[in-house]
Design an enzyme around this catalytic site. Structure first.
Site: not given
Length: 306
Positions: A253, A271, A224
């Protein structure tokens, strides 16, 4: 007989799985129309906040399409007796592959080389920057859960020595234990971050850890974004006190700090850790299995456990 209702805050891929969801359940997308909904489908990024739960008085199950639960208010879910499920294991191999790919991309400057060719620099006779060996060093894994274990298997298969840091030493592990992130970084030159997110790990990789990793060290984060102090990392890359970084996750994000975009030898991906067709299909199928089990009153296949 009325079909069970599901509040969908995320979609499932492939389309066939989404079609199964629509065929078996009444799917709602507006939380204001979902006051009697018992099941909420969400993603690790979207999560489910306390305020959202308060708007769902009948909620019984939060089915997360992913393994991240830091955006889910777990304390509130526990208080209300709301079950939470995730999709572990089925994405571990994909995320471990991504971590290894980022390490190779940084060390061998693969993304930089791609840009070099496309810009015409090679054809113009310019010389690309030299890379460095990647799999000849010692790897450290910060977070030794399912993904960390799968990554360790890959690295050992490549002949690397592997160390790990976790809450406690794991019995019968073939890998070396270090008590904390700083000690782990000091003893490796390739540091992989695979630990869980949340308040306990926010800023875990800070200036001190980066300093311990050293100027020949590479950092890879597939966990993360907030686990790594982005500002400290950008400064270390600019100053040359860190050799490079591969980042698949970020604090906010899809917004990536300009300091990381401008940082030298920093490979950035959007991601993509679990973004393979096989992993996403297995994740979606497991989400449906959990929802089906809950509706039928059967044990949940993969309940989230702290």
């Amino acid at each position: 007989m009325n079909r069970p209702k599901v509040l969908a805050l995320a979609s499932l891929k492939p389309d066939e799985t989404q079609d199964r969801l629509l065929a078996d359940y009444d799917v709602l997308y507006d939380i204001d129309a979902a006051t009697d909904v018992r099941i909420a489908l969400t993603s690790g990024a979207a999560g489910l906040s306390c305020a959202q739960m308060d708007r769902l008085p009948a909620l019984e199950l939060i089915a997360v399409n992913g393994v991240g639960v830091d955006a889910v208010d777990l304390a509130q879910a526990r208080r209300r007796g709301i079950r939470v499920t995730t999709t572990p294991d089925v994405l571990s191999a994909a995320v471990a592959e991504m971590a290894l790919g980022l390490a190779l991309a940084v060390g061998r400057r693969i993304a930089e080389g791609d840009r070099f060719v496309r810009a015409g620099s090679w054809a113009a006779g310019e010389k690309p920057a030299l890379g460095r060996p990647v799999i000849q060093g010692r790897a450290g894994i910060l977070g030794y859960g399912r993904i960390g274990h799968r990554l360790a298997d890959l690295l050992r298969g490549l002949g690397m020595d592997v160390l790990y840091a976790a809450r406690s030493e794991k019995p019968n592990s073939p890998d070396g234990f270090r008590a904390d992130a700083e000690a782990l970084a000091r003893d490796c030159n390739l540091l992989f971050v695979t630990t869980a997110g949340g308040s306990d790990t926010r800023g875990l990789v800070d200036k001190a850890v980066l300093k311990a990793l050293g100027s020949d060290g590479i950092l890879v984060n597939v966990a993360r974004g907030p686990v790594v102090d982005a500002g400290a990392l950008a400064r270390a890359l600019q100053a040359g006190t860190s050799d490079g970084a591969g980042l698949d996750v970020f604090d906010d994000e899809p917004n990536v700090p300009q300091s990381l975009i401008d940082a030298p030898n920093c490979v950035l991906t959007p991601h993509l850790g679990s973004a393979t067709d096989a992993a996403r299909a297995a994740m979606a199928a497991l989400v449906l299995d959990n929802i089906t089990a809950h509706v039928a009153g059967r044990p949940l296949p993969t309940p989230y456990e702290d």
